[in-house]
Design a protein around this motif. Sequence first.
Motif, PDB file in Angstrom:
ATOM      1  N   ILE A 155       3.133  51.144 -10.964  1.00 46.78           N
ATOM      2  CA  ILE A 155       2.394  52.248 -11.570  1.00 46.78           C
ATOM      3  C   ILE A 155       0.946  51.770 -11.654  1.00 46.78           C
ATOM      4  O   ILE A 155       0.582  51.039 -12.580  1.00 46.78           O
ATOM      5  CB  ILE A 155       2.955  52.614 -12.954  1.00 46.78           C
ATOM      6  CG1 ILE A 155       4.445  52.925 -12.865  1.00 46.78           C
ATOM      7  CG2 ILE A 155       2.177  53.800 -13.539  1.00 46.78           C
ATOM      8  CD1 ILE A 155       5.136  53.069 -14.200  1.00 46.78           C
ATOM      9  N   PRO A 156       0.110  52.126 -10.657  1.00 44.94           N
ATOM     10  CA  PRO A 156      -1.251  51.593 -10.606  1.00 44.94           C
ATOM     11  C   PRO A 156      -2.114  51.932 -11.822  1.00 44.94           C
ATOM     12  O   PRO A 156      -2.977  51.135 -12.203  1.00 44.94           O
ATOM     13  CB  PRO A 156      -1.838  52.224  -9.340  1.00 44.94           C
ATOM     14  CG  PRO A 156      -0.661  52.570  -8.496  1.00 44.94           C
ATOM     15  CD  PRO A 156       0.409  52.934  -9.481  1.00 44.94           C
ATOM     16  N   SER A 157      -1.893  53.071 -12.444  1.00 40.62           N
ATOM     17  CA  SER A 157      -2.750  53.486 -13.557  1.00 40.62           C
ATOM     18  C   SER A 157      -2.700  52.535 -14.747  1.00 40.62           C
ATOM     19  O   SER A 157      -3.652  52.443 -15.516  1.00 40.62           O
ATOM     20  CB  SER A 157      -2.405  54.903 -14.012  1.00 40.62           C
ATOM     21  OG  SER A 157      -1.106  54.946 -14.561  1.00 40.62           O
ATOM     22  N   ASN A 158      -1.580  51.811 -14.911  1.00 45.58           N
ATOM     23  CA  ASN A 158      -1.501  50.840 -16.014  1.00 45.58           C
ATOM     24  C   ASN A 158      -1.005  49.467 -15.551  1.00 45.58           C
ATOM     25  O   ASN A 158      -0.597  48.649 -16.356  1.00 45.58           O
ATOM     26  CB  ASN A 158      -0.648  51.379 -17.167  1.00 45.58           C
ATOM     27  CG  ASN A 158       0.791  51.592 -16.784  1.00 45.58           C
ATOM     28  OD1 ASN A 158       1.216  51.272 -15.683  1.00 45.58           O
ATOM     29  ND2 ASN A 158       1.558  52.151 -17.689  1.00 45.58           N
ATOM     30  N   ASN A 159      -1.051  49.262 -14.238  1.00 43.91           N
ATOM     31  CA  ASN A 159      -0.684  47.979 -13.636  1.00 43.91           C
ATOM     32  C   ASN A 159       0.683  47.480 -14.108  1.00 43.91           C
ATOM     33  O   ASN A 159       0.860  46.314 -14.442  1.00 43.91           O
ATOM     34  CB  ASN A 159      -1.759  46.921 -13.888  1.00 43.91           C
ATOM     35  CG  ASN A 159      -1.572  45.720 -12.980  1.00 43.91           C
ATOM     36  OD1 ASN A 159      -1.139  45.878 -11.839  1.00 43.91           O
ATOM     37  ND2 ASN A 159      -1.873  44.536 -13.470  1.00 43.91           N
ATOM     38  N   SER A 160       1.658  48.377 -14.127  1.00 46.50           N
ATOM     39  CA  SER A 160       3.001  47.970 -14.535  1.00 46.50           C
ATOM     40  C   SER A 160       3.969  48.136 -13.369  1.00 46.50           C
ATOM     41  O   SER A 160       3.685  48.813 -12.386  1.00 46.50           O
ATOM     42  CB  SER A 160       3.470  48.772 -15.748  1.00 46.50           C
ATOM     43  OG  SER A 160       3.532  50.135 -15.434  1.00 46.50           O
ATOM     44  N   LEU A 161       5.117  47.477 -13.503  1.00 49.76           N
ATOM     45  CA  LEU A 161       6.188  47.576 -12.520  1.00 49.76           C
ATOM     46  C   LEU A 161       7.407  48.187 -13.183  1.00 49.76           C
ATOM     47  O   LEU A 161       7.691  47.918 -14.352  1.00 49.76           O
ATOM     48  CB  LEU A 161       6.556  46.189 -11.980  1.00 49.76           C
ATOM     49  CG  LEU A 161       5.487  45.444 -11.199  1.00 49.76           C
ATOM     50  CD1 LEU A 161       5.989  44.045 -10.836  1.00 49.76           C
ATOM     51  CD2 LEU A 161       5.093  46.200  -9.951  1.00 49.76           C
ATOM     52  N   ILE A 162       8.131  48.991 -12.425  1.00 45.19           N
ATOM     53  CA  ILE A 162       9.389  49.544 -12.918  1.00 45.19           C
ATOM     54  C   ILE A 162      10.438  49.356 -11.827  1.00 45.19           C
ATOM     55  O   ILE A 162      10.184  49.604 -10.651  1.00 45.19           O
ATOM     56  CB  ILE A 162       9.244  51.024 -13.340  1.00 45.19           C
ATOM     57  CG1 ILE A 162      10.525  51.514 -13.988  1.00 45.19           C
ATOM     58  CG2 ILE A 162       8.812  51.901 -12.190  1.00 45.19           C
ATOM     59  CD1 ILE A 162      10.366  52.799 -14.765  1.00 45.19           C
ATOM     60  N   TYR A 163      11.578  48.857 -12.242  1.00 41.89           N
ATOM     61  CA  TYR A 163      12.667  48.505 -11.332  1.00 41.89           C
ATOM     62  C   TYR A 163      13.850  49.403 -11.652  1.00 41.89           C
ATOM     63  O   TYR A 163      14.437  49.314 -12.722  1.00 41.89           O
ATOM     64  CB  TYR A 163      13.004  47.034 -11.544  1.00 41.89           C
ATOM     65  CG  TYR A 163      13.988  46.405 -10.593  1.00 41.89           C
ATOM     66  CD1 TYR A 163      14.045  46.737  -9.250  1.00 41.89           C
ATOM     67  CD2 TYR A 163      14.856  45.421 -11.042  1.00 41.89           C
ATOM     68  CE1 TYR A 163      14.932  46.117  -8.388  1.00 41.89           C
ATOM     69  CE2 TYR A 163      15.740  44.786 -10.204  1.00 41.89           C
ATOM     70  CZ  TYR A 163      15.781  45.145  -8.869  1.00 41.89           C
ATOM     71  OH  TYR A 163      16.671  44.522  -8.026  1.00 41.89           O
ATOM     72  N   PHE A 164      14.180  50.298 -10.745  1.00 34.82           N
ATOM     73  CA  PHE A 164      15.308  51.205 -10.926  1.00 34.82           C
ATOM     74  C   PHE A 164      16.560  50.560 -10.344  1.00 34.82           C
ATOM     75  O   PHE A 164      16.630  50.258  -9.166  1.00 34.82           O
ATOM     76  CB  PHE A 164      15.059  52.535 -10.201  1.00 34.82           C
ATOM     77  CG  PHE A 164      13.969  53.352 -10.811  1.00 34.82           C
ATOM     78  CD1 PHE A 164      14.181  54.071 -11.971  1.00 34.82           C
ATOM     79  CD2 PHE A 164      12.716  53.403 -10.222  1.00 34.82           C
ATOM     80  CE1 PHE A 164      13.176  54.832 -12.538  1.00 34.82           C
ATOM     81  CE2 PHE A 164      11.701  54.169 -10.771  1.00 34.82           C
ATOM     82  CZ  PHE A 164      11.934  54.885 -11.927  1.00 34.82           C
ATOM     83  N   ARG A 165      17.547  50.346 -11.180  1.00 36.51           N
ATOM     84  CA  ARG A 165      18.804  49.756 -10.738  1.00 36.51           C
ATOM     85  C   ARG A 165      19.968  50.559 -11.291  1.00 36.51           C
ATOM     86  O   ARG A 165      19.814  51.448 -12.110  1.00 36.51           O
ATOM     87  CB  ARG A 165      18.930  48.293 -11.199  1.00 36.51           C
ATOM     88  CG  ARG A 165      17.952  47.359 -10.568  1.00 36.51           C
ATOM     89  CD  ARG A 165      17.847  47.452  -9.051  1.00 36.51           C
ATOM     90  NE  ARG A 165      19.081  47.117  -8.389  1.00 36.51           N
ATOM     91  CZ  ARG A 165      19.402  47.535  -7.165  1.00 36.51           C
ATOM     92  NH1 ARG A 165      18.614  48.317  -6.481  1.00 36.51           N
ATOM     93  NH2 ARG A 165      20.539  47.172  -6.619  1.00 36.51           N
ATOM     94  N   TYR A 166      21.133  50.186 -10.842  1.00 32.40           N
ATOM     95  CA  TYR A 166      22.346  50.853 -11.292  1.00 32.40           C
ATOM     96  C   TYR A 166      23.316  49.798 -11.800  1.00 32.40           C
ATOM     97  O   TYR A 166      23.172  48.616 -11.526  1.00 32.40           O
ATOM     98  CB  TYR A 166      22.986  51.632 -10.141  1.00 32.40           C
ATOM     99  CG  TYR A 166      23.460  50.737  -9.022  1.00 32.40           C
ATOM    100  CD1 TYR A 166      24.779  50.303  -8.981  1.00 32.40           C
ATOM    101  CD2 TYR A 166      22.595  50.301  -8.027  1.00 32.40           C
ATOM    102  CE1 TYR A 166      25.216  49.462  -7.976  1.00 32.40           C
ATOM    103  CE2 TYR A 166      23.025  49.465  -7.021  1.00 32.40           C
ATOM    104  CZ  TYR A 166      24.335  49.056  -6.997  1.00 32.40           C
ATOM    105  OH  TYR A 166      24.773  48.223  -6.007  1.00 32.40           O
ATOM    106  N   SER A 167      24.275  50.242 -12.533  1.00 34.41           N
ATOM    107  CA  SER A 167      25.335  49.341 -12.965  1.00 34.41           C
ATOM    108  C   SER A 167      26.669  50.002 -12.656  1.00 34.41           C
ATOM    109  O   SER A 167      26.759  51.218 -12.511  1.00 34.41           O
ATOM    110  CB  SER A 167      25.227  49.029 -14.459  1.00 34.41           C
ATOM    111  OG  SER A 167      25.305  50.215 -15.202  1.00 34.41           O
ATOM    112  N   LYS A 168      27.692  49.186 -12.538  1.00 36.19           N
ATOM    113  CA  LYS A 168      29.015  49.709 -12.245  1.00 36.19           C
ATOM    114  C   LYS A 168      30.049  48.809 -12.896  1.00 36.19           C
ATOM    115  O   LYS A 168      29.877  47.590 -12.928  1.00 36.19           O
ATOM    116  CB  LYS A 168      29.232  49.757 -10.731  1.00 36.19           C
ATOM    117  CG  LYS A 168      30.550  50.377 -10.350  1.00 36.19           C
ATOM    118  CD  LYS A 168      30.649  50.630  -8.869  1.00 36.19           C
ATOM    119  CE  LYS A 168      31.979  51.297  -8.605  1.00 36.19           C
ATOM    120  NZ  LYS A 168      32.090  51.793  -7.258  1.00 36.19           N
ATOM    121  N   LEU A 169      31.092  49.402 -13.414  1.00 38.23           N
ATOM    122  CA  LEU A 169      32.196  48.641 -13.988  1.00 38.23           C
ATOM    123  C   LEU A 169      33.345  48.590 -12.993  1.00 38.23           C
ATOM    124  O   LEU A 169      33.712  49.605 -12.399  1.00 38.23           O
ATOM    125  CB  LEU A 169      32.689  49.282 -15.281  1.00 38.23           C
ATOM    126  CG  LEU A 169      31.766  49.191 -16.478  1.00 38.23           C
ATOM    127  CD1 LEU A 169      32.357  49.962 -17.653  1.00 38.23           C
ATOM    128  CD2 LEU A 169      31.533  47.746 -16.873  1.00 38.23           C
TER     129      LEU A 169
END
Length: 78
Positions: free
Chosen positions: A31-45
């Motif tokens: 996210i360039p506007s606030n120099n942050s990173l976001i990692y979209f992941r999933y989980s499974k049982l």
Amino acid sequence: MNIYVENTKNKIEDKLGKIVKLSNSLSLFKIPSNNSLIYFRYSKLFSNKSGKYKTAFYGLRGIDLDELEKNPNSFICF
């Protein structure tokens, strides 16, 4: 990308501006506007053969976690 990730990504873009996918990952965005990173992941049982015990799988990749570790403004979204 699933519908939930797409909806979340759209909401973030509405508030913070364009999100850029990092070239070496399918799920890591900047996210360039606030120099942050976001990692979209999933989980499974998963259940064992008897169905008695469950094991969780989170699908976190080491190279993506390394990138997150470099930036103090990083988030993991399940």
